[in-house]
Structure formats: C-alpha cells, structure tokens
Scaffold this motif. Structure first.
Motif, short mmCIF file in Angstrom:
data_model
loop_
_atom_site.label_atom_id
_atom_site.label_comp_id
_atom_site.label_asym_id
_atom_site.label_seq_id
_atom_site.Cartn_x
_atom_site.Cartn_y
_atom_site.Cartn_z
N SER A 142 4.77 124.40 80.74
CA SER A 142 5.07 122.64 80.38
C SER A 142 4.95 122.71 78.70
CB SER A 142 4.23 121.69 81.00
OG SER A 142 2.88 122.04 80.75
N LEU A 143 4.05 123.37 78.14
CA LEU A 143 3.88 123.05 76.68
C LEU A 143 5.19 123.71 76.20
CD1 LEU A 143 2.04 122.30 74.52
CD2 LEU A 143 1.28 124.51 74.15
N ALA A 144 5.56 125.01 76.67
CA ALA A 144 6.86 125.30 75.98
C ALA A 144 7.87 124.61 76.32
CB ALA A 144 7.12 126.91 76.72
N GLN A 145 8.24 123.86 77.22
CA GLN A 145 9.30 122.94 77.64
C GLN A 145 9.01 121.65 76.53
OE1 GLN A 145 11.65 123.49 79.80
NE2 GLN A 145 12.56 121.65 80.32
N PHE A 146 7.89 121.30 76.19
CA PHE A 146 7.81 120.14 75.33
C PHE A 146 8.26 120.63 74.04
CE2 PHE A 146 5.44 117.35 72.66
CZ PHE A 146 5.57 116.02 73.24
N GLU A 147 7.85 121.76 73.69
CA GLU A 147 8.15 122.17 72.32
C GLU A 147 9.79 122.40 72.24
OE1 GLU A 147 9.35 124.99 69.13
OE2 GLU A 147 9.69 125.39 71.51
N TRP A 148 10.61 122.92 73.36
CA TRP A 148 11.99 123.05 73.51
C TRP A 148 12.57 121.87 73.28
CZ3 TRP A 148 15.65 121.68 77.14
CH2 TRP A 148 16.88 122.07 77.26
N LEU A 149 11.92 120.80 74.00
CA LEU A 149 12.60 119.39 73.85
C LEU A 149 12.36 118.85 72.71
CD1 LEU A 149 11.31 117.93 77.54
CD2 LEU A 149 13.85 118.38 76.92
N SER A 150 11.42 118.88 71.84
CA SER A 150 10.98 118.44 70.46
C SER A 150 12.27 119.04 69.55
CB SER A 150 9.83 118.65 69.92
OG SER A 150 9.86 120.34 69.74
N LYS A 151 12.76 120.18 70.03
CA LYS A 151 13.95 120.73 69.06
C LYS A 151 15.22 120.18 69.25
CE LYS A 151 11.10 123.24 66.77
NZ LYS A 151 10.02 122.99 67.29
N LYS A 152 15.30 119.29 70.55
CA LYS A 152 16.66 118.59 71.04
C LYS A 152 16.49 117.19 70.53
CE LYS A 152 18.01 122.58 72.86
NZ LYS A 152 18.89 123.29 72.52
N ASP A 153 15.18 116.67 70.37
CA ASP A 153 15.22 115.27 70.55
C ASP A 153 14.02 114.83 69.38
OD1 ASP A 153 14.53 112.33 70.48
OD2 ASP A 153 15.74 112.42 72.65
N ASP A 154 14.38 114.36 68.29
CA ASP A 154 13.51 114.03 67.11
C ASP A 154 12.42 112.88 67.57
OD1 ASP A 154 15.10 115.71 65.37
OD2 ASP A 154 16.17 114.10 64.48
N ARG A 155 12.40 112.31 68.56
CA ARG A 155 11.59 111.52 69.09
C ARG A 155 10.66 112.01 69.61
NH1 ARG A 155 15.74 107.59 71.95
NH2 ARG A 155 16.61 109.69 72.58
N ILE A 156 10.74 113.31 69.87
CA ILE A 156 9.46 114.22 70.63
C ILE A 156 9.03 115.01 69.47
CG2 ILE A 156 9.01 115.77 72.45
CD1 ILE A 156 11.61 115.06 73.82
N ILE A 157 7.72 114.75 69.29
CA ILE A 157 6.94 115.21 68.30
C ILE A 157 5.94 116.40 68.88
CG2 ILE A 157 5.58 115.21 66.10
CD1 ILE A 157 8.10 113.79 66.03
N PHE A 158 6.20 117.73 68.44
CA PHE A 158 5.30 118.81 68.90
C PHE A 158 4.37 119.16 67.56
CE2 PHE A 158 4.23 123.43 69.21
CZ PHE A 158 3.72 123.09 70.56
N ARG A 159 3.15 119.18 67.93
CA ARG A 159 1.98 119.63 66.91
C ARG A 159 1.44 120.63 67.45
NH1 ARG A 159 2.24 113.75 65.77
NH2 ARG A 159 0.68 113.42 67.49
N LYS A 160 1.50 121.82 66.92
CA LYS A 160 0.74 122.98 67.51
C LYS A 160 -0.92 122.75 67.39
CE LYS A 160 0.44 126.86 65.22
NZ LYS A 160 0.74 128.12 64.43
#
Length: 516
Positions: free
Chosen positions: A292-310
């Motif tokens: 699910s974390l990899a999915q969230f990171e992938w989505l963050s590259k598709k939508d700027d409203r999704i922010i991934f902070r490692k």
C-alpha cells in the motif's frame, strides 16, 4: 538507451513471500489468526495435552503450533521439553521441526524493522540463481518437507514459490493447486495463489478461487486481492461494495484495512473523485504495508494533491519499492539502486526490480552489474525486450560489441520490432543506433537515432526524446561527425525536471569539455 520499466497502472496485487516473513510483516495476524490451515484446532490439542502428556500428543501440539504460528505458549514449551528429553522415541522430522520452531521463536523476539531471516534466505536464493546445484538443494529440502507434512499447505505454497522463481510454472501450479485443496479458505494460501496466477497471466483462476472462498465476505485482505485481480482484466469486482462497508466499519485495525483502503482510493482517483478517494487513501497510510505504501508513492506521481514523504514511513517493513522510486526522483541514485537489490531479494520472481536496478546501475556506470541483472531477468523471460535492450546498451558502453551483436541477432530471430510497445520500440531503436555507431556505421546509426527521436515526438514523450538526444549527441561528438554541432544546439536547449536526464546531460557536457 536504457529502459526504465515504468508502469502506467499499478494495482494492489498481493506480494508473495514465504510464510515466516509474511507472518512477521503482520499480514496474517488480526481477526483471522490463520487457524484454518489444517483441520485441527489449538484449543482441542492443548486440552488433549493437559489430559495426556505423551510423545504422541506432544508431536501433535508441536506440529499444529508451527502450522498456526502459535509459538508462545507454556504448553508448547512443555511439549518441546518432553520430546527433547526423549529424543530416541521421536522422528527425525519432528526433531528438525523443533529446531525450526526454536529458530522462529528467537527471530520473533528480535526487535527489528528489517527482517533478518530475509537477508539469509533471500541471499541464498540470489546466489542459487548462479548456482543451479544450490537452488536444487533448496527445492529438494522443501520437497522433503511436503512429504513429511503432506497436509501442511504452507510447504506446498513455498515449493510453488521456489518453482516460480525458477520459472517452472507447471510444477509451481501443481503445488499451488494442492495448497488450495488443503486450505482454500486460508488467507496466506489464497493471496499467494492470487499472486501466482496473476504472475502467470491467469487472472481468471485467481478470481475464481478468491470468490469461491468462505472468507471473502469478511476478510479485507481477500476482498482487496479480488478487486485488484478484477481490475487487471478490466472488470468490476462485485465485492467492492462489501469492501467499502468493511473499510468504514471500524471493526478492523488500520493495518488490516491498508490494502483494501488503498484499492478503493485508487478506484475513486481513476473515477475522477479525489474527494471520495482522500479518506480511503488517508486510512491506507496510517499503518501501511510495503504494498500500500508503494501504491501511495505511485499515486503521488500521478496527482500533485497526494504528498509522499519518505521520512514519515521509515518504520514500514520492506518498503523497498516505494523508496526505490522516491530516492530515484530525488536524485539519490545509489540509494535507489540498493533499494532495488533489496526489493529483488525480497521478491526474487519479480521482473520490475531487476529492470529498474539495471537502469540505475547503468546511470552509476557499473555496467557489469547492469549486465548481470539483465541476464538474471532474461532467465525469467527470454523475450522481454526491456532486458534485451538494457543488456545490449551496456555491452555497447563497455565496447563488448560481439556480445551486443549476438544478443541483437538472438532477439530479432524470434521477435519483430513493430510488435513492440511505442516506448520499447523507441529505446530499442536508439540502442540499435548506438550499436551501429560503435561498429563504425555512422550513417546507419544516425538514421536509427533519428527514427527514435521522431517516434518520441509522435507519441509526445519528452523524456524518451531527451534521453535519445543526449545519447546521440555523445556519440556524434565521440565519432567527430559533422552533424555534431547541429545536435549540440538541440542538446544545450534540453530542459528537464527528470534527474536522470539532467545527470546524463552533465556527463556528456563533461566529456565534451575535457576532450582536446
């Protein structure tokens, strides 16, 4: 030029590890507790033990404790002590099982976010890729376990995983079928089978066994697997509505809901409803697993409203995929490469970490490692154009042109370039251009590069255009070709936010500046 193996669509397909690592990550815990792997129940066997503490009941208790992963009870300790005191009456397989349980008990007591047993077993698996005898020993050992514990579905699943790593899919499927027959309602077995069938392009079978199970109506992990399997073949899962109910019921832990919430959020994003997606995605990362974390990171590259902070997810176990792409996008190529190696060791049947890793090794100018990763990948899939392309490209950069020619001839004896995807076609055209220029056919090489550039424009892909242009400019300069100045102007005008393009451009600039 190299192929990065980006994916246009990522889904929450279950990851497939061995039982022990899956247990440590926590995907088999929660409300189900996985006590359906065999027909016996711990409470019944423990009651038998209290009534009659014999070698036989001790053996039953030990076997069932191992299968159900219930390794911390006074009764188990007593049973192990009884067998240890009477070794002459115990079978070799039972004594071996006790040693395995002791090892597991020790591992489960270790406080570590990195799964220590993963490093041992997976490194052995990696070495065995180059050492068929060692891999055969691993398989032989597991086959013996299935003989000694023929009704233990876990061993059959593990044997299937090993055969899958070796690309012996017929044998792997036979083992997974046995496991499903033994424990068709077990979460571990079902999710492992799902990954196997998807890996072998048999999504219909994955959907069939998931739908057939008794637990799909109340297990969020199984519903998520069904949703992902259905989406892979463009279907709507009839269990999605039930999944939404479970996700909103507050009857499960955030971890038990992480993949299901992520799947629902992904669907809502695809449907254009960020407002509906947001609460599900927020739930998915409260306590995520690596998937699910990899999915969230992938989505963050598709939508700027999704922010991934490692930095927010350092405690997530085996978060190698997410961190590989995040480090890459931040320009941390060395760290991203190590993430890819860990990712591959964690799931050695997967092509994606090998493809990405070979690309990163090329950027790091470690051509031998890039070649090694491509060769491993080609053992899995001899017709994968990405591995072939990256292999030839690295042979060219090493000036090992005979091997580059051999691989080109080998590939085109079985494949046609027009059958490739646009992206694979462009990278292979550019790589052929590189090969031709390296062997002295400058006109032929330039022609192939120009075709790659035009095709990049046609599909409006600036990334591939810039990468091909950087490579062509370098080769024109090294060949002292008269067209160098024309392409140098185009090269100097490259503007890109992609770190690898910027880095490769700087490398070429350095070559140009330091040549006399």
């Amino acid at each position: 030029m190299t192929n990065i193996y980006e994916i246009d669509k990522r889904l929450l397909v279950p990851n497939w590890r061995d039982f022990n690592r899956t247990t440590k990550i926590g995907e088999l815990g929660g409300f189900q507790k996985n006590k359906v792997i065999q027909e016996s129940d711990n409470s019944i066997i423990i009651n038998d033990w209290h009534n009659s503490k014999t070698i036989g009941t001790a053996a039953d208790l030990i076997n069932n404790a191992f299968v159900s992963n219930d390794l911390f009870s006074n009764e188990l300790t007593e049973a192990i002590d009884l067998i240890s005191e009477n070794k002459e009456f115990a079978s070799t397989s039972l004594l071996s099982l006790i040693q395995q349980i002791k090892k597991e008990m020790k591992m489960q007591n270790e406080d570590s976010n990195i799964l220590l047993e993963k490093k041992i077993s997976s490194l052995e698996e990696l070495e065995s890729i180059f050492n068929p005898k060692l891999f055969n020993k691993i398989i032989h050992k597991t086959k013996n376990a299935t003989k000694n514990h023929s009704r233990n579905a876990i061993y059959w699943v593990e044997l299937s995983r090993l055969y899958t790593i070796k690309s012996q899919f017929a044998k792997a499927e036979k083992c997974i079928q046995i496991a499903l027959n033994l424990a068709g309602n077990n979460r571990f077995v079902l999710r492992s089978a799902t990954r196997f069938y998807i890996h072998t392009n048999q999504e219909e079978k994955a959907i069939y066994y998931l739908k057939k199970s008794d637990i799909i109506k109340n297990d969020p992990w199984i519903i998520s697997a069904h949703v992902a399997s259905s989406m892979l073949i463009g279907r709507f899962s009839p269990f999605l509505k039930k999944g939404i109910e479970l996700a909103q019921s507050k009857n499960f832990s955030n971890f038990d809901l992480t993949e299901l919430s992520s799947s629902i959020g992904t669907i809502e994003i695809e449907n254009g409803s960020f407002k509906k997606a947001k609460p599900f995605l927020e739930t998915s990362i409260i306590n995520p697993n690596d998937n699910s974390l990899a999915q969230f990171e992938w989505l963050s590259k598709k939508d700027d409203r999704i922010i991934f902070r490692k930095e927010d997810f350092q405690n997530v176990k085996n978060a190698f995929e997410a961190f590989a792409y995040e480090n890459f996008n931040k320009g941390l190529i060395g760290e991203a490469f190590q993430n890819c190696i860990d990712w591959f060791l964690d799931m050695p049947y997967s092509k994606r970490p090998l493809m990405f890793g070979s690309y990163l090794a090329t950027i790091l100018e470690n051509y031998d490692i890039a070649i090694m990763l491509c060769l491993i990948g080609l053992r899995y899939d001899s017709n994968e154009p990405g591995f072939t392309n990256n292999l030839i490209y690295n042979y060219c950069l090493k000036n090992d042109l005979e091997k580059a020619e051999d691989k080109l001839n080998q590939y085109f004896s079985n494949n046609k370039i027009e059958n490739l995807s646009n992206e694979n076609k462009i990278t292979l055209q550019a790589t052929i251009g590189l090969y031709l220029m390296k062997i002295g056919d400058l006109e032929g090489g330039k022609k192939m590069y120009k075709v790659a550039l035009e095709n990049s424009k046609m599909i409006k892909n600036d990334y591939y255009y810039n990468l091909a242009l950087v490579n062509l400019t370098r080769e024109l300069f090294l060949s002292k070709d008269f067209e160098f100045k024309e392409y140098l102007t185009k090269f100097e005008n490259i503007i890109s936010d992609d770190y690898d393009i910027v880095l490769e451009k700087k490398k070429v600039e350095k070559i140009i500046q330091h040549f006399p």
